[in-house]
Design a protein around this motif. Structure first.
Motif, PDB file in Angstrom:
ATOM      1  N   ASN A 195       4.223   4.335 -12.869  1.00 53.04           N
ATOM      2  CA  ASN A 195       3.120   4.820 -13.923  1.00 53.04           C
ATOM      3  C   ASN A 195       2.662   3.498 -14.647  1.00 53.04           C
ATOM      4  O   ASN A 195       1.917   3.571 -15.664  1.00 53.04           O
ATOM      5  CB  ASN A 195       3.984   5.618 -15.151  1.00 53.04           C
ATOM      6  CG  ASN A 195       3.992   7.165 -14.442  1.00 53.04           C
ATOM      7  OD1 ASN A 195       3.653   7.517 -13.507  1.00 53.04           O
ATOM      8  ND2 ASN A 195       5.385   7.370 -14.965  1.00 53.04           N
ATOM      9  N   GLN A 196       2.224   2.449 -13.885  1.00 49.41           N
ATOM     10  CA  GLN A 196       1.708   1.498 -14.329  1.00 49.41           C
ATOM     11  C   GLN A 196       0.558   0.781 -13.411  1.00 49.41           C
ATOM     12  O   GLN A 196       0.879   0.692 -12.284  1.00 49.41           O
ATOM     13  CB  GLN A 196       2.738   0.411 -14.760  1.00 49.41           C
ATOM     14  CG  GLN A 196       2.308  -0.445 -16.013  1.00 49.41           C
ATOM     15  CD  GLN A 196       3.278  -1.761 -16.205  1.00 49.41           C
ATOM     16  OE1 GLN A 196       4.256  -1.850 -15.242  1.00 49.41           O
ATOM     17  NE2 GLN A 196       2.840  -2.294 -17.188  1.00 49.41           N
ATOM     18  N   GLU A 197      -0.370   0.598 -14.021  1.00 52.64           N
ATOM     19  CA  GLU A 197      -1.334   0.130 -12.791  1.00 52.64           C
ATOM     20  C   GLU A 197      -1.346  -1.500 -12.528  1.00 52.64           C
ATOM     21  O   GLU A 197      -1.009  -2.329 -13.877  1.00 52.64           O
ATOM     22  CB  GLU A 197      -2.716   0.447 -13.360  1.00 52.64           C
ATOM     23  CG  GLU A 197      -3.847  -0.002 -12.315  1.00 52.64           C
ATOM     24  CD  GLU A 197      -5.143   0.668 -12.473  1.00 52.64           C
ATOM     25  OE1 GLU A 197      -5.270   1.392 -11.810  1.00 52.64           O
ATOM     26  OE2 GLU A 197      -6.080   0.051 -13.209  1.00 52.64           O
ATOM     27  N   LYS A 198      -1.101  -1.816 -11.511  1.00 54.38           N
ATOM     28  CA  LYS A 198      -0.978  -3.193 -11.093  1.00 54.38           C
ATOM     29  C   LYS A 198      -1.925  -3.668 -10.053  1.00 54.38           C
ATOM     30  O   LYS A 198      -2.134  -2.938  -9.167  1.00 54.38           O
ATOM     31  CB  LYS A 198       0.412  -3.209 -10.655  1.00 54.38           C
ATOM     32  CG  LYS A 198       1.332  -4.431 -11.086  1.00 54.38           C
ATOM     33  CD  LYS A 198       2.596  -4.274 -10.800  1.00 54.38           C
ATOM     34  CE  LYS A 198       3.272  -5.636 -10.705  1.00 54.38           C
ATOM     35  NZ  LYS A 198       3.466  -6.153 -12.144  1.00 54.38           N
ATOM     36  N   ARG A 199      -2.209  -5.045 -10.212  1.00 55.93           N
ATOM     37  CA  ARG A 199      -2.940  -5.614  -9.149  1.00 55.93           C
ATOM     38  C   ARG A 199      -2.088  -6.098  -7.787  1.00 55.93           C
ATOM     39  O   ARG A 199      -0.982  -6.228  -7.860  1.00 55.93           O
ATOM     40  CB  ARG A 199      -3.562  -6.844  -9.492  1.00 55.93           C
ATOM     41  CG  ARG A 199      -4.469  -7.392  -8.538  1.00 55.93           C
ATOM     42  CD  ARG A 199      -5.215  -8.553  -8.538  1.00 55.93           C
ATOM     43  NE  ARG A 199      -6.156  -9.030  -7.666  1.00 55.93           N
ATOM     44  CZ  ARG A 199      -7.072  -9.863  -7.723  1.00 55.93           C
ATOM     45  NH1 ARG A 199      -7.472 -10.282  -8.835  1.00 55.93           N
ATOM     46  NH2 ARG A 199      -7.866 -10.164  -6.862  1.00 55.93           N
ATOM     47  N   HIS A 249       0.870  -1.121  -0.063  1.00 57.97           N
ATOM     48  CA  HIS A 249       0.005  -0.179  -0.053  1.00 57.97           C
ATOM     49  C   HIS A 249       0.849   1.311   0.009  1.00 57.97           C
ATOM     50  O   HIS A 249       0.603   2.270  -0.756  1.00 57.97           O
ATOM     51  CB  HIS A 249      -0.769   0.004   1.165  1.00 57.97           C
ATOM     52  CG  HIS A 249      -1.557   1.317   1.532  1.00 57.97           C
ATOM     53  ND1 HIS A 249      -2.730   1.917   1.038  1.00 57.97           N
ATOM     54  CD2 HIS A 249      -0.984   2.312   2.421  1.00 57.97           C
ATOM     55  CE1 HIS A 249      -2.947   2.816   1.623  1.00 57.97           C
ATOM     56  NE2 HIS A 249      -1.862   3.180   2.479  1.00 57.97           N
ATOM     57  N   LEU A 250       1.932   1.291   1.003  1.00 57.80           N
ATOM     58  CA  LEU A 250       2.915   2.533   0.982  1.00 57.80           C
ATOM     59  C   LEU A 250       3.554   2.789  -0.351  1.00 57.80           C
ATOM     60  O   LEU A 250       3.674   3.765  -0.869  1.00 57.80           O
ATOM     61  CB  LEU A 250       3.920   2.222   1.872  1.00 57.80           C
ATOM     62  CG  LEU A 250       3.358   2.288   3.544  1.00 57.80           C
ATOM     63  CD1 LEU A 250       4.535   2.307   4.193  1.00 57.80           C
ATOM     64  CD2 LEU A 250       2.794   3.576   3.734  1.00 57.80           C
ATOM     65  N   ARG A 251       4.245   1.585  -1.082  1.00 61.21           N
ATOM     66  CA  ARG A 251       4.523   1.488  -2.519  1.00 61.21           C
ATOM     67  C   ARG A 251       3.618   2.226  -3.362  1.00 61.21           C
ATOM     68  O   ARG A 251       4.052   3.240  -4.206  1.00 61.21           O
ATOM     69  CB  ARG A 251       4.870   0.303  -2.697  1.00 61.21           C
ATOM     70  CG  ARG A 251       6.448  -0.170  -2.998  1.00 61.21           C
ATOM     71  CD  ARG A 251       7.229   0.843  -3.517  1.00 61.21           C
ATOM     72  NE  ARG A 251       8.597   0.789  -3.158  1.00 61.21           N
ATOM     73  CZ  ARG A 251       9.351  -0.232  -3.350  1.00 61.21           C
ATOM     74  NH1 ARG A 251       9.174  -1.189  -4.259  1.00 61.21           N
ATOM     75  NH2 ARG A 251      10.696  -0.143  -2.934  1.00 61.21           N
ATOM     76  N   ALA A 252       2.527   1.973  -3.423  1.00 60.81           N
ATOM     77  CA  ALA A 252       1.413   2.235  -4.327  1.00 60.81           C
ATOM     78  C   ALA A 252       1.153   4.041  -4.110  1.00 60.81           C
ATOM     79  O   ALA A 252       0.833   4.480  -5.012  1.00 60.81           O
ATOM     80  CB  ALA A 252       0.065   1.490  -4.200  1.00 60.81           C
ATOM     81  N   ASN A 253       1.249   4.189  -2.823  1.00 62.81           N
ATOM     82  CA  ASN A 253       1.193   5.737  -2.479  1.00 62.81           C
ATOM     83  C   ASN A 253       2.555   6.369  -2.619  1.00 62.81           C
ATOM     84  O   ASN A 253       2.640   7.435  -1.836  1.00 62.81           O
ATOM     85  CB  ASN A 253       0.872   6.018  -0.840  1.00 62.81           C
ATOM     86  CG  ASN A 253      -0.869   5.748  -0.876  1.00 62.81           C
ATOM     87  OD1 ASN A 253      -1.562   5.839  -2.271  1.00 62.81           O
ATOM     88  ND2 ASN A 253      -1.252   5.354   0.115  1.00 62.81           N
ATOM     89  N   ASN A 254       3.431   6.128  -3.265  1.00 61.78           N
ATOM     90  CA  ASN A 254       4.782   6.655  -3.660  1.00 61.78           C
ATOM     91  C   ASN A 254       5.581   6.981  -2.345  1.00 61.78           C
ATOM     92  O   ASN A 254       6.043   8.146  -2.439  1.00 61.78           O
ATOM     93  CB  ASN A 254       4.392   7.850  -4.111  1.00 61.78           C
ATOM     94  CG  ASN A 254       5.350   8.554  -5.075  1.00 61.78           C
ATOM     95  OD1 ASN A 254       6.358   7.715  -5.366  1.00 61.78           O
ATOM     96  ND2 ASN A 254       5.323   9.875  -4.913  1.00 61.78           N
ATOM     97  N   CYS A 255       5.584   5.986  -1.312  1.00 63.90           N
ATOM     98  CA  CYS A 255       6.348   6.274  -0.334  1.00 63.90           C
ATOM     99  C   CYS A 255       7.843   5.542  -0.441  1.00 63.90           C
ATOM    100  O   CYS A 255       7.922   4.410  -1.226  1.00 63.90           O
ATOM    101  CB  CYS A 255       5.747   5.795   1.163  1.00 63.90           C
ATOM    102  SG  CYS A 255       4.398   6.715   1.455  1.00 63.90           S
TER     103      CYS A 255
END
Ligand code: ATP
Ligand code: MG
Length: 419
Positions: A166-170, A62-68
């Motif tokens: 910049n890529q959507e991933k599950r 989740h943090l990674r997806a939020n650019n942390c």
């Protein structure tokens, strides 16, 4: 960038002095962090529970997806949670996220599995089988059935996507198993950070007041958030019985199941079903199972399923009747729009629907989702007379959901004024 340090405390788990306490484990997470420097400090933690620790993997994703930017701080002596993290193969969290072919390299006793596709599904079932090898086949099949239903649910309803480079991933779901040799207990968790049970079910059933209420509903037969997807070209794949059947099998196995979603938790045990609201929430769903492995237990999955399907049939006809007879639903946005200001329309609706419902002894559920404003004069036109007729019962019989604080306050005021 701002830096945040999240510390995993010692004795980190779901059980505190013999009772389940999910708040403690959930309180360390901050789900709002974005574009921050985050340090996860494992160094204070000497004893932990594997399932609780495994949830951290989802948080890191989740943090990674939020650019942390994430750094993990471990113990130098490599004890405690530091070692557990390694045994689960959780040090590979980043590679597993980015490479769909890769899964966690756990030691044999502490399997952690990322669940994204059919082959992960098979991997997880094989791990489970390893614990029940040599057991009675029916027992093995029953456990497999329960795990499969939970995995289907997380794959179908608990999907979560994130932006990575910049890529959507599950973002995968996870499963973690631990066998406690001395007690001969198998514990496992199936977890995701998807939309959660309440939101998913609301697609079909309209609003629920609490997560707990939604979870209890999900456990009933013939209840599925997929029913709302009304596409005649798509065949109906969900009957809404997965959780009903698996929670009942859990009871027969003398096992325990906790379903946590949002701020709700519901506990299914052989004795009863209890639930409550937590202080801290989990943004998705996880199901925790504890089962005492019993080689001698006599089970016949086929017969059991037939029996449960019959119970389900009876339950369905009863609950359908109750539902339609007992509740009048008003979705304010559908009738009056997001600016609910038309007093005349409120009066008409009140006379045509609300007052007759009250006459018939039904309760009223009013959903204010996506309603931006509803002035006192509108709400009073709609509700004052029904409240007066009901008297003190109004507090029980009129349920308001998804109202903004101002609307809620105005309604409370009208309630006080008229009772
Ligand atoms: N992991 C999850 N995330 C979000 N919602 C969930 C999750 N698991 C269950 N639910 C909700 O609970 C409902 C009931 O689940 P259940 O397994 O009983 O039925 P189903 O999956 O819809 O149908 P079936 O299992 O019969 O194929 C789901 O439709 C969904 O709304
Ligand atoms: Mg299901």
């Amino acid at each position: 960038m701002t830096e945040r340090i999240l510390t995993i405390p010692d004795h980190y788990g779901f059980i505190d002095q013999e009772v389940y306490d999910f708040d403690k484990a959930l309180s360390i997470y901050d789900w709002k962090l974005k574009s921050s420097e985050v340090v996860i400090d494992f160094s204070q933690c000497l004893t932990a529970n594997y399932q609780a620790l495994a949830l951290m993997v989802l948080y890191l994703w989740h943090l990674r997806a939020n650019n942390c930017h994430i750094a993990l701080r471990f113990r130098e002596d490599k004890k405690g949670a530091t070692q557990m993290w390694k045994w689960m193969g959780a040090i590979g969290w980043s590679q597993v996220l980015h490479n769909e072919q890769q899964n966690f390299r756990s030691t044999e006793m502490k399997p952690l599995v990322a669940l994204r596709n059919k082959s992960d599904f098979e991997v997880a079932l094989a791990k489970l089988d390893a614990y029940t090898k040599g057991f009675n086949v029916e027992y093995e099949k029953t456990l497999r059935y329960v795990l499969s239903e939970l995995m289907y649910n997380t794959l179908e309803h608990g999907k979560k996507f994130g932006q990575f480079f910049n890529q959507e991933k599950r973002i995968p779901s996870i499963i973690e198993f631990t066998w406690y040799k001395l007690r001969n207990e198998l514990h496992f968790v199936v977890a995701d950070i998807g939309i959660g049970i309440k939101k998913h079910l609301e697609q079909s059933f309209g609003p629920f007041e609490t997560d707990e209420e939604a979870i209890r509903m999900a456990l009933r037969p013939n209840v599925s958030g997929t029913f709302a997807v009304n596409d005649p070209y798509i065949s109906k794949n969900n009957a809404g019985v997965g959780l009903f059947l698996s929670s009942n099998l859990i009871k027969r196995l003398n096992a325990d199941m906790h379903v946590v979603s949002g701020q709700g938790v519901v506990h299914v045990s052989p004795m009863d079903v209890t639930g409550r609201t937590l202080r801290h929430s989990w943004p998705g769903t996880f199901v925790l199972i504890k089962v005492k492995l019993e080689q001698e237990m006599k089970l016949n999955l086929h017969a059991l399923m037939n029996e449960l399907r019959e119970v389900a049939g009876r339950e369905i006809s009863r609950s359908e009747k109750e539902e339609s007879l007992n509740r009048q639903l008003l979705v304010v946005n559908n009738y009056f729009g997001k600016h609910a200001e038309d007093k005349e329309a409120a009066i008409t609706h009140r006379n045509r629907y609300l007052l007759p419902a009250i006459e018939e002894g039904r309760s009223i559920l009013i959903d204010f989702s996506n309603v931006e404003n509803a002035p006192h004069s509108f709400l009073s036109a709609l509700l004052a007379t029904p409240i007066k007729r009901l008297g003190m019962d109004a507090y029980k019989k009129i349920k308001i959901v998804n109202a903004s604080p101002e609307i809620r306050e105005t309604i409370d005021f009208i309630l006080d004024e008229n009772t």
